[in-house]
Design a protein around this motif. Structure first.
Motif, PDB file in Angstrom:
ATOM      1  N   SER A 137       8.188  18.976  41.442  1.00 35.46           N
ATOM      2  CA  SER A 137       6.967  18.374  40.906  1.00 35.46           C
ATOM      3  C   SER A 137       6.058  17.877  42.031  1.00 35.46           C
ATOM      4  N   GLN A 138       4.930  18.559  42.201  1.00 35.81           N
ATOM      5  CA  GLN A 138       3.939  18.124  43.192  1.00 35.81           C
ATOM      6  C   GLN A 138       3.354  16.771  42.803  1.00 35.81           C
TER       7      GLN A 138
ATOM      8  N   ALA B  11       9.251  16.114  46.236  1.00 33.16           N
ATOM      9  CA  ALA B  11       8.508  17.145  45.501  1.00 33.16           C
ATOM     10  C   ALA B  11       9.340  18.422  45.386  1.00 33.16           C
ATOM     11  N   GLN B  12      10.052  18.778  46.488  1.00 34.28           N
ATOM     12  CA  GLN B  12      10.856  20.001  46.462  1.00 34.28           C
ATOM     13  C   GLN B  12      12.054  19.852  45.538  1.00 34.28           C
TER      14      GLN B  12
ATOM     15  N   ASN C 282       7.679  14.864  50.483  1.00 31.46           N
ATOM     16  CA  ASN C 282       7.808  16.315  50.411  1.00 31.46           C
ATOM     17  C   ASN C 282       9.178  16.711  49.898  1.00 31.46           C
TER      18      ASN C 282
END
Ligand code: NAG
Ligand code: NAG
Ligand code: NAG
Length: 262
Positions: free
Chosen positions: A93-94, A88-89, A85
């Motif tokens: 980019s998920q 991603a943050q 997570n």
């Protein structure tokens, strides 16, 4: 750019972009990609299912320095979910977060964190440590031909043709192309090479030798492809070209030249 890399990775599976010559510093992200690999339909391309190895290398090439920063800054990272997570943050980019979760779950968070540190920013080595990419240390490759077409011409596309023979197969590695330019700006391209059995191989690359309209001059000088002589070098490697880590070796290299005319 990141989304593009994932799309390319998904389409070509075994031949993704975005690796570069390993030099112990964070993976050098090219601003402009002038090299493209021309994929040919081969028996390898008919493999069913998604092969995690090239996905892992592509992911690691984009994420390993950020991942390492998160680990070093937060000290203890509790779960794969928390770590991925945060990735991603930080990257926005998920997709990177999702691949991170898949890879982290393979070995568990403690081992994953340990291996990311051990890999020392070498993407292929990390994917081998994660046992997602196969290791082969008794491979070989001998370049039998490396040529460019046309030998001389105006700015535009030049086609590079590589042929090599492997008597005992090749390990998970990469092909690096480097072009020595008239204005001395670095032009480089890297392509993942999955483990292959013994055989004769032929690969084609396009070099788009013309100024890129998308190159942002505020980020540094843009390659102009001035008239003159250009040398293109190619390296065929086990692991990252130039890496000092285990399972790494430059099998062979070659060079060819072409001229850009007025
Ligand atoms: C060739 O590869 C095979 C299987 O990977 C290995 O067992 C063999 O020792 C290798 N031969 C040489 C000469 O390296
Ligand atoms: C590669 O091609 C050459 C010439 O056709 C052949 O002699 C050789 O056995 C081939 N090598 C392999 C590893 O298949
Ligand atoms: C470029 O290469 C050609 C052919 O090898 C040579 O004749 C010419 O002098 C070279 N030009 C420059 C500027 O080095």
């Amino acid at each position: 750019m990141k989304a593009t890399a994932f799309v390319i990775c998904g389409l070509l599976l075994s031949e993704a972009l975005a690796v570069s010559l390993y030099n112990g510093t964070p993976v050098n992200k090219e601003r402009v990609s002038y090299f493209r690999q021309v994929t040919r339909v081969s028996s390898q391309a008919t493999k069913v299912g998604v092969d995690l190895c090239p996905t892992c290398i592509d992911f690691t090439g984009q994420a390993i320095d950020t991942l390492l920063n998160i680990i070093l800054q937060s000290g203890v990272v509790g779960t794969c979910g928390a770590l991925c997570n945060a990735l991603a943050q930080k990257t926005g980019s998920q997709a990177l977060g999702a691949v991170c979760n898949i890879l982290c779950d393979v070995v568990g968070v403690e081992e994953f964190v340990k291996l990311v540190q051990e890999a020392d920013l070498d993407p292929i080595y990390l994917c081998e440590l994660l046992k997602v990419c196969p290791i082969k240390d008794d491979g070989d490759a001998h370049i039998t031909s490396f040529s460019v077409d046309p030998k001389s011409g105006p700015q535009g596309a030049f086609t590079l043709d590589l042929e090599f023979e492997s008597k005992n197969g090749t390990g998970t590695g990469e092909l690096i192309l480097e072009c020595e330019t008239v204005d001395h700006l670095p032009v480089q391209g890297g392509f993942i090479a999955e483990m292959q059995p013994a055989g004769n191989y032929s690969k084609q690359f396009n070099l788009k030798a013309e100024p890129d309209p998308d190159c942002d001059p505020t980020q540094g000088p843009c390659e102009q492809w001035l008239p003159g002589n250009y040398t293109v070098k190619i390296f065929v490697c086990n692991g990252e070209c130039g890496s000092k880590h285990p399972h790494s070796q430059v099998y062979d290299s070659a060079q060819t030249t072409f001229t850009i005319t007025e």
